[in-house]
Design a protein around this motif. Sequence first.
Motif, PDB file in Angstrom:
ATOM      1  N   LYS A 186       0.823  -1.205   0.000  1.00 26.39           N
ATOM      2  CA  LYS A 186       0.000   0.000   0.000  1.00 26.39           C
ATOM      3  C   LYS A 186       0.864   1.265   0.000  1.00 26.39           C
ATOM      4  O   LYS A 186       0.554   2.241  -0.702  1.00 26.39           O
ATOM      5  CB  LYS A 186      -0.914  -0.004   1.224  1.00 26.39           C
ATOM      6  N   ASP A 187       1.953   1.246   0.772  1.00 25.57           N
ATOM      7  CA  ASP A 187       2.727   2.473   0.984  1.00 25.57           C
ATOM      8  C   ASP A 187       3.918   2.629   0.043  1.00 25.57           C
ATOM      9  O   ASP A 187       4.393   3.757  -0.158  1.00 25.57           O
ATOM     10  CB  ASP A 187       3.221   2.532   2.428  1.00 25.57           C
ATOM     11  N   ALA A 188       4.442   1.532  -0.486  1.00 22.51           N
ATOM     12  CA  ALA A 188       5.558   1.660  -1.425  1.00 22.51           C
ATOM     13  C   ALA A 188       5.093   2.440  -2.653  1.00 22.51           C
ATOM     14  O   ALA A 188       3.944   2.318  -3.102  1.00 22.51           O
ATOM     15  CB  ALA A 188       6.072   0.287  -1.835  1.00 22.51           C
ATOM     16  N   ASP A 189       5.980   3.239  -3.191  1.00 27.50           N
ATOM     17  CA  ASP A 189       5.622   4.040  -4.363  1.00 27.50           C
ATOM     18  C   ASP A 189       5.759   3.253  -5.658  1.00 27.50           C
ATOM     19  O   ASP A 189       5.083   3.556  -6.641  1.00 27.50           O
ATOM     20  CB  ASP A 189       6.527   5.276  -4.416  1.00 27.50           C
ATOM     21  N   LEU A 190       6.637   2.250  -5.652  1.00 26.61           N
ATOM     22  CA  LEU A 190       6.888   1.479  -6.865  1.00 26.61           C
ATOM     23  C   LEU A 190       7.314   0.066  -6.479  1.00 26.61           C
ATOM     24  O   LEU A 190       8.148  -0.121  -5.590  1.00 26.61           O
ATOM     25  CB  LEU A 190       7.989   2.146  -7.697  1.00 26.61           C
ATOM     26  N   ILE A 191       6.730  -0.933  -7.142  1.00 26.98           N
ATOM     27  CA  ILE A 191       7.077  -2.334  -6.929  1.00 26.98           C
ATOM     28  C   ILE A 191       7.636  -2.865  -8.236  1.00 26.98           C
ATOM     29  O   ILE A 191       6.996  -2.754  -9.290  1.00 26.98           O
ATOM     30  CB  ILE A 191       5.841  -3.153  -6.494  1.00 26.98           C
ATOM     31  N   LEU A 192       8.832  -3.447  -8.163  1.00 27.53           N
ATOM     32  CA  LEU A 192       9.544  -3.868  -9.360  1.00 27.53           C
ATOM     33  C   LEU A 192       9.762  -5.383  -9.355  1.00 27.53           C
ATOM     34  O   LEU A 192      10.794  -5.873  -8.898  1.00 27.53           O
ATOM     35  CB  LEU A 192      10.899  -3.148  -9.447  1.00 27.53           C
TER      36      LEU A 192
END
Length: 374
Positions: free
Chosen positions: A142-148
């Motif tokens: 929810k809080d991460a800005d980007l998931i790679l």
Amino acid sequence: MSEPRYFLAYCDKLFTPSESFIPRGYSAFSKLKPLYIGHEVKGPIPEGAEVVQLGPLHGPAGESAFKQLGSISTKLEETLKAYNPVALHASFGKSGAYALPLAKKLELPMAVTYYGGDATKTTNTKDSFIRVYNRRRAKLWKDADLILPCSNFIRDELAAKGAPEDKMVVHHNTADPARFEPGEKKDLLVFAGRWTEKKGIDTLIAALARLGEELEGWTVRLIGDGDLKEDLVKELQAAGVNAELPGWVEADDMPGHWAEARIAVVPSKRAKSGDAEGLPLVCIEAMLSGCALAATRHAGITECVKDGVTGYLVDEGDEAALADRLARMLTDKDRTKQMGEEGRNFALSDFNLQKQSKTLEAYLIDLAKKADLL
């Protein structure tokens, strides 16, 4: 040109020898530079790398309070703020969970990269209040800005567990074409990896046992160590397969092995624990080195191996099919050579470390700009 700005590169266990792809992923950065942070240094520190070990910076309750409760000491906060970082990039989901409170405290945008087992192992996907990652998993997403995720396969695994698709961008594993190039090829077949269930070494050895005289004139080199090795070596010997067994090979020494190999075998499969590959780096290293691949339809392997073009794909655990494809490659060297050349061209185009590293930097710069930190 202005001086590069720092970003925090968090991995709880820094510079683990089998994870040299993490620092190499930053190698083409020009506007940002990593400040490596974590709790253990597991291998040699790359030349020029700047490192802050977090242990001495914690408060009275130490590392446990940091990991379990997200407690950030004043000393830790002030030490990292002094570098004026613009973003935080965490390698592996578990490190992302540990780093999340730190990113919040420092008001930094955060990206997290998933590589394989961190997205697939049952221990990481089940509900558990005891494990920090499981407890914070939903909040991390929810809080991460980007998931790679490192492959489309890992993206789909994460999405199936509830990770927001609009935050995910596939960022493929890559290797450096300056390090991996074709050499003088020999009649050499190479496997490189841990001797564990996930790596499928048992499938390969069963396939080799089926080949018999078709291996005549070829060298089989099985690199690595692991829990399955003792028993599987006995199976090799019982089948009369002569193989070189060099054990663990340092990452810096692998280019020489791939350079002289004609065939690379990557027989990976999902383990009973749920553990799966993301996109095995050995595939890219071998392709850049001009090797034809015999591999399985597992995880992200299908994203880099084109069946019948750069190698052959068989189903996980199918020793008969693997033996059949290997027999074709052993006997038709011209076709095998052509596959190796096609694979190198594909890897240079789509799995090039320098291109992907610049892309990762662009992602972090974009996050920093959106947070008004650049």
